[in-house]
Scaffold this motif. Structure first.
Motif, PDB file in Angstrom:
ATOM      1  N   MET A 314       0.839  -1.201   0.000  1.00  0.00           N
ATOM      2  CA  MET A 314       0.000   0.000   0.000  1.00  0.00           C
ATOM      3  C   MET A 314       0.871   1.246   0.000  1.00  0.00           C
ATOM      4  O   MET A 314       1.911   1.278   0.655  1.00  0.00           O
ATOM      5  N   GLU A 315       0.415   2.259  -0.714  1.00  0.00           N
ATOM      6  CA  GLU A 315       1.150   3.515  -0.784  1.00  0.00           C
ATOM      7  C   GLU A 315       0.846   4.422   0.403  1.00  0.00           C
ATOM      8  O   GLU A 315       1.567   5.380   0.662  1.00  0.00           O
ATOM      9  N   THR A 316      -0.241   4.145   1.112  1.00  0.00           N
ATOM     10  CA  THR A 316      -0.640   4.989   2.230  1.00  0.00           C
ATOM     11  C   THR A 316      -1.217   4.137   3.357  1.00  0.00           C
ATOM     12  O   THR A 316      -1.677   3.019   3.123  1.00  0.00           O
ATOM     13  N   ASN A 317      -1.176   4.681   4.561  1.00  0.00           N
ATOM     14  CA  ASN A 317      -1.774   3.977   5.706  1.00  0.00           C
ATOM     15  C   ASN A 317      -3.080   4.636   6.149  1.00  0.00           C
ATOM     16  O   ASN A 317      -3.659   4.251   7.155  1.00  0.00           O
ATOM     17  N   ASN A 318      -3.534   5.643   5.361  1.00  0.00           N
ATOM     18  CA  ASN A 318      -4.775   6.317   5.753  1.00  0.00           C
ATOM     19  C   ASN A 318      -5.480   6.935   4.547  1.00  0.00           C
ATOM     20  O   ASN A 318      -4.864   7.165   3.496  1.00  0.00           O
ATOM     21  N   TYR A 319      -6.761   7.192   4.717  1.00  0.00           N
ATOM     22  CA  TYR A 319      -7.564   7.885   3.706  1.00  0.00           C
ATOM     23  C   TYR A 319      -8.382   8.968   4.394  1.00  0.00           C
ATOM     24  O   TYR A 319      -8.964   8.741   5.456  1.00  0.00           O
ATOM     25  N   ILE A 320      -8.425  10.154   3.787  1.00  0.00           N
ATOM     26  CA  ILE A 320      -9.273  11.240   4.256  1.00  0.00           C
ATOM     27  C   ILE A 320     -10.450  11.355   3.290  1.00  0.00           C
ATOM     28  O   ILE A 320     -10.254  11.575   2.096  1.00  0.00           O
ATOM     29  N   ILE A 321     -11.657  11.194   3.820  1.00  0.00           N
ATOM     30  CA  ILE A 321     -12.860  11.183   2.995  1.00  0.00           C
ATOM     31  C   ILE A 321     -13.524  12.562   3.023  1.00  0.00           C
ATOM     32  O   ILE A 321     -13.684  13.175   4.083  1.00  0.00           O
ATOM     33  N   ASP A 322     -13.909  13.051   1.855  1.00  0.00           N
ATOM     34  CA  ASP A 322     -14.507  14.381   1.737  1.00  0.00           C
ATOM     35  C   ASP A 322     -15.855  14.472   2.447  1.00  0.00           C
ATOM     36  O   ASP A 322     -16.566  13.471   2.614  1.00  0.00           O
ATOM     37  N   THR A 323     -16.214  15.697   2.846  1.00  0.00           N
ATOM     38  CA  THR A 323     -17.516  15.968   3.474  1.00  0.00           C
ATOM     39  C   THR A 323     -18.242  17.046   2.676  1.00  0.00           C
ATOM     40  O   THR A 323     -17.631  17.778   1.883  1.00  0.00           O
ATOM     41  N   LYS A 324     -19.554  17.151   2.906  1.00  0.00           N
ATOM     42  CA  LYS A 324     -20.351  18.172   2.216  1.00  0.00           C
ATOM     43  C   LYS A 324     -21.550  18.544   3.072  1.00  0.00           C
ATOM     44  O   LYS A 324     -22.277  17.670   3.542  1.00  0.00           O
ATOM     45  N   LEU A 325     -21.754  19.831   3.279  1.00  0.00           N
ATOM     46  CA  LEU A 325     -22.916  20.294   4.029  1.00  0.00           C
ATOM     47  C   LEU A 325     -24.164  20.209   3.159  1.00  0.00           C
ATOM     48  O   LEU A 325     -24.194  20.755   2.055  1.00  0.00           O
ATOM     49  N   ILE A 326     -25.183  19.525   3.658  1.00  0.00           N
ATOM     50  CA  ILE A 326     -26.465  19.443   2.980  1.00  0.00           C
ATOM     51  C   ILE A 326     -27.424  20.378   3.713  1.00  0.00           C
ATOM     52  O   ILE A 326     -27.851  20.106   4.836  1.00  0.00           O
ATOM     53  N   GLU A 327     -27.725  21.517   3.092  1.00  0.00           N
ATOM     54  CA  GLU A 327     -28.585  22.502   3.750  1.00  0.00           C
ATOM     55  C   GLU A 327     -30.062  22.160   3.587  1.00  0.00           C
ATOM     56  O   GLU A 327     -30.519  21.822   2.495  1.00  0.00           O
ATOM     57  N   ARG A 328     -30.780  22.260   4.702  1.00  0.00           N
ATOM     58  CA  ARG A 328     -32.215  22.034   4.697  1.00  0.00           C
ATOM     59  C   ARG A 328     -32.915  23.173   5.444  1.00  0.00           C
ATOM     60  O   ARG A 328     -32.323  24.230   5.663  1.00  0.00           O
ATOM     61  N   ASP A 329     -34.159  22.951   5.851  1.00  0.00           N
ATOM     62  CA  ASP A 329     -34.951  24.031   6.447  1.00  0.00           C
ATOM     63  C   ASP A 329     -34.351  24.633   7.707  1.00  0.00           C
ATOM     64  O   ASP A 329     -34.572  25.802   8.017  1.00  0.00           O
ATOM     65  N   SER A 330     -33.580  23.838   8.484  1.00  0.00           N
ATOM     66  CA  SER A 330     -33.095  24.312   9.783  1.00  0.00           C
ATOM     67  C   SER A 330     -32.050  25.419   9.678  1.00  0.00           C
ATOM     68  O   SER A 330     -31.707  26.034  10.699  1.00  0.00           O
ATOM     69  N   THR A 331     -31.530  25.673   8.480  1.00  0.00           N
ATOM     70  CA  THR A 331     -30.578  26.790   8.333  1.00  0.00           C
ATOM     71  C   THR A 331     -31.025  27.786   7.266  1.00  0.00           C
ATOM     72  O   THR A 331     -30.230  28.599   6.801  1.00  0.00           O
ATOM     73  N   LYS A 332     -32.282  27.700   6.871  1.00  0.00           N
ATOM     74  CA  LYS A 332     -32.767  28.625   5.829  1.00  0.00           C
ATOM     75  C   LYS A 332     -33.678  29.691   6.439  1.00  0.00           C
ATOM     76  O   LYS A 332     -34.334  29.451   7.441  1.00  0.00           O
TER      77      LYS A 332
END
Length: 332
Positions: A314-332
């Motif tokens: 393996m070339e790496t011992n870890n993976y960083i997975i992307d995140t994304k904010l899903i906006e709904r009614d509670s922040t609008k």
């Protein structure tokens, strides 16, 4: 009379050792041969004796999955269900099974791991949480047993792990809320012993500092990862001050926050959760949440572990997975 591996070999016109390699999904066997052998197995209704094979090969083709919490609240947090889906999917693709268990506390956790390792029931172990000075990680390192953790460990270089950039994920949420005009922002997270709480709190504090807002310690709570604990923390917070917004480290916590706010008739506080669980979109109002790609976290955790077990470079011992904010009614 039961069907034997020799019967399958004769039907497929290959050697018994080739049948054995096909059962193990050996990459050196061609797809055409695999297809022929599997067809013969199906025709003869042959079922390999996995227990006998594990004794011969010193491999169970089974991954151990350790979950936190007592049996009373086991799997109540949707994050673990989502992560298990990714783990199971990748494990099945590679011919592995999953054995999952749970532990009530740190001491119980080490005992459970000791039993798993000592009994040789599993080829490797996935830890689904990480703590400061994690005893479970130290135990598995001492025993030199293959393992991977979901979360960022103290020993980043010598541990296999997968995680999100939790500092940045929370920073981006709080920064956005501030840009929307929110100044007094509360934070309700799980226990500080968990690394994920620690890093998301750091992201929260960083966003306040960058935007020249002084942190109010009375608006920061670190409790258990339960809806009820969050509900009580929210009531304490609004007794002190009703904030413009509240950020949480988990959707389950956000559910408790929302319940407390609605009971008090408070409808104008923005709210953000983490994990983007299915239930969050059906709440009234629907809850904005950070999608951490829990299924992908599980999939890459299984990949790191199986590669260890099978000695795949393996070339790496870890993976960083992307995140994304899903906006709904509670922040609008």
């Amino acid at each position: 009379m039961s069907v034997t591996i020799k019967d399958v070999a004769n039907r497929a016109n290959v050697s018994p050792s080739t049948v054995s390699r096909v059962i193990s999904n050996n990459s050196r066997i061609s797809d055409a041969t695999k297809e022929r052998v599997r067809a013969a197995m199906a025709e003869l209704n042959y079922q390999p004796n996995l227990i006998a094979r594990s004794l011969t090969n010193k491999s169970t083709k089974t991954l151990g999955l350790l979950l936190p919490g007592s049996k009373a609240d086991l799997l109540l947090n949707p994050f673990f269900v989502q992560a298990m889906r990714g783990i199971s999917s990748y494990a099945k693709e590679k011919g592995y099974y999953i054995l999952f268990t749970h532990a009530d506390n740190d001491e119980d956790e080490v005992e459970v791991l000791s039993n798993l390792v000592g009994s040789q029931w599993v080829d490797g172990i996935i830890l689904t949480t990480v703590k400061d000075n994690d005893r479970s990680i130290a135990f598995l390192q001492y025993r030199k047993h293959p393992f991977v953790v979901i979360g960022k460990p103290d020993d980043e270089k010598n541990t296999y792990w997968v995680d999100n950039d939790n500092i940045k994920a929370m920073y981006d949420v709080v920064d956005l809320l501030i840009k929307k005009g929110n100044k007094n922002i509360g934070f309700i997270g799980g226990s500080h012993e968990f690394k994920v709480t620690k890093y998301r709190l750091l992201g929260y504090l960083k966003a306040l500092k960058v935007n020249n807002i002084k942190a109010d310690l009375n608006l920061i709570y670190e409790k258990d990862y339960t809806e009820e604990a969050a509900y009580e923390a929210t009531k304490e917070m609004i007794d002190y001050q009703t904030p413009d917004a509240i950020v949480t480290t988990d959707d389950l916590i956000a559910f408790g926050v929302q319940r407390a706010l609605l009971e008090q008739g408070i409808e104008d506080v923005s709210l953000v959760g983490f994990n983007n669980t299915v239930i969050s979109q059906y709440k009234k109002p629907s809850i904005s949440s950070v999608d951490i790609n829990a299924e992908k976290l599980g999939m890459f955790a299984a990949k790191l572990l199986i590669n260890q077990i099978e000695n795949i470079p393996m070339e790496t011992n870890n993976y960083i997975i992307d995140t994304k904010l899903i906006e709904r009614d509670s922040t609008k």
